[in-house]
Design an enzyme around this catalytic site. Structure first.
Site, PDB file in Angstrom:
ATOM      1  N   CYS A 125       0.853  -1.197   0.000  1.00 24.10           N
ATOM      2  CA  CYS A 125       0.000   0.000   0.000  1.00 24.10           C
ATOM      3  C   CYS A 125       0.892   1.252   0.000  1.00 24.10           C
ATOM      4  O   CYS A 125       1.777   1.362  -0.840  1.00 24.10           O
ATOM      5  CB  CYS A 125      -0.966  -0.049   1.185  1.00 24.10           C
ATOM      6  SG  CYS A 125      -2.239   1.224   1.131  1.00 24.10           S
ATOM      7  N   ASP A 183      -8.402  -3.042  -7.619  1.00 25.08           N
ATOM      8  CA  ASP A 183      -8.020  -2.054  -6.603  1.00 25.08           C
ATOM      9  C   ASP A 183      -8.555  -0.679  -6.999  1.00 25.08           C
ATOM     10  O   ASP A 183      -8.059  -0.080  -7.956  1.00 25.08           O
ATOM     11  CB  ASP A 183      -6.490  -2.014  -6.478  1.00 25.08           C
ATOM     12  CG  ASP A 183      -6.003  -1.094  -5.363  1.00 25.08           C
ATOM     13  OD1 ASP A 183      -6.805  -0.292  -4.845  1.00 25.08           O
ATOM     14  OD2 ASP A 183      -4.814  -1.181  -5.013  1.00 25.08           O
ATOM     15  N   HIS A 215      -7.492  -4.247  -3.377  1.00 18.92           N
ATOM     16  CA  HIS A 215      -6.510  -3.547  -2.564  1.00 18.92           C
ATOM     17  C   HIS A 215      -6.305  -4.325  -1.263  1.00 18.92           C
ATOM     18  O   HIS A 215      -7.254  -4.846  -0.691  1.00 18.92           O
ATOM     19  CB  HIS A 215      -6.987  -2.129  -2.251  1.00 18.92           C
ATOM     20  CG  HIS A 215      -5.961  -1.277  -1.590  1.00 18.92           C
ATOM     21  ND1 HIS A 215      -4.893  -0.738  -2.276  1.00 18.92           N
ATOM     22  CD2 HIS A 215      -5.817  -0.886  -0.300  1.00 18.92           C
ATOM     23  CE1 HIS A 215      -4.146  -0.040  -1.441  1.00 18.92           C
ATOM     24  NE2 HIS A 215      -4.682  -0.121  -0.231  1.00 18.92           N
TER      25      HIS A 215
END
Length: 246
Positions: A125, A183, A215
């Protein structure tokens, strides 16, 4: 491989940075990986991921990425309050402060008798973005970036000319870019823009993978975790790191 874990508090120009070090118990020198968390810092899933990498023969350093903005030892929850605080911290920290964080960890490693001198980076991330940022350090030979957020935006504060993608041509090590096609934080058109920029940089050494994942598909907690896809991600990262650092 048995793992030992310890805490070190490193001085940086922006304050003390708690860093978690996970490494093999075995004797001898090992390569190191700077491993960057999500906005929540070293949660259980991040610690397990770090120890997984360490069990393959690496010293893995997990810094508290927002150490300037929180009490030492802060771990944010995977809930609305944690996301709000983590995102606020992301918007508050200048990207150049991560460069001095990296230098502090590299200087620490250089003083350790167990460090082989070979260095990589990885992250999930925002940590994928911060691993990409770490690749600007000349010592970093290989970097695995998982769904690196905000490479395509200017949400992370930076001075002119200091956005991470503005400096991508400085990266000399190999990059592994892994993205989830489902995502919403990095949609397909933005991934395509990034890919086209990568493809037009002479000499940039990278591989690019897009998988059917949401994600945070690497996070082994919550409904978006995909163990099969995560296994593929780990295999790709271990292949990259093994070739470059061992």
């Amino acid at each position: 491989m048995l793992i030992t874990s310890e805490i070190v508090d490193l001085d940086t120009p922006t304050g003390v940075m708690r860093t978690y070090v996970h490494r093999p118990k075995q004797d001898g020198k090992v390569p190191a990986v700077l491993f960057y968390s999500e906005i929540f810092q070293q949660t259980g899933p991040i610690e397990r991921a770090a120890r997984f990498l360490a069990s393959h023969g690496y010293a893995v350093l997990v810094p508290e990425v927002f150490h300037e903005l929180n009490p030492i030892g802060t771990v944010l929850g995977y809930d609305d309050a944690g996301r709000d605080k983590g995102n606020a911290d992301k918007f508050a920290k200048d990207v150049q402060a991560y460069d001095t964080d990296n230098r502090a960890m590299i200087e620490f490693l250089n003083a350790q008798p167990w460090y082989s001198g070979k260095l990589g980076a990885a992250g999930f991330c925002i940590g994928g973005h911060l691993a990409f940022r770490a690749a600007l350090q000349p010592e970093v030979k290989a970097t695995a970036c998982f769904y690196a957020t905000d490479l395509h935006t200017t949400l992370i504060p930076n001075k002119p000319g200091q956005h991470s993608m503005e400096r991508v041509n400085e990266i000399k090590g190999e990059l592994l870019m892994i993205w989830g096609k489902q995502d919403p934080h990095i949609p397909g058109d933005k991934r395509a823009e990034l890919y086209n920029r990568f493809a037009n940089i002479p000499g940039l050494n990278y591989t690019w993978h897009e998988v059917n994942g949401q994600h945070a598909f690497m996070r082994d907690e919550g409904e978006r975790y995909d163990a099969q896809v995560a296994g593929i991600g780990y295999q790709l990262a271990l292949h990259l790191l093994g070739n470059a650092l061992k």
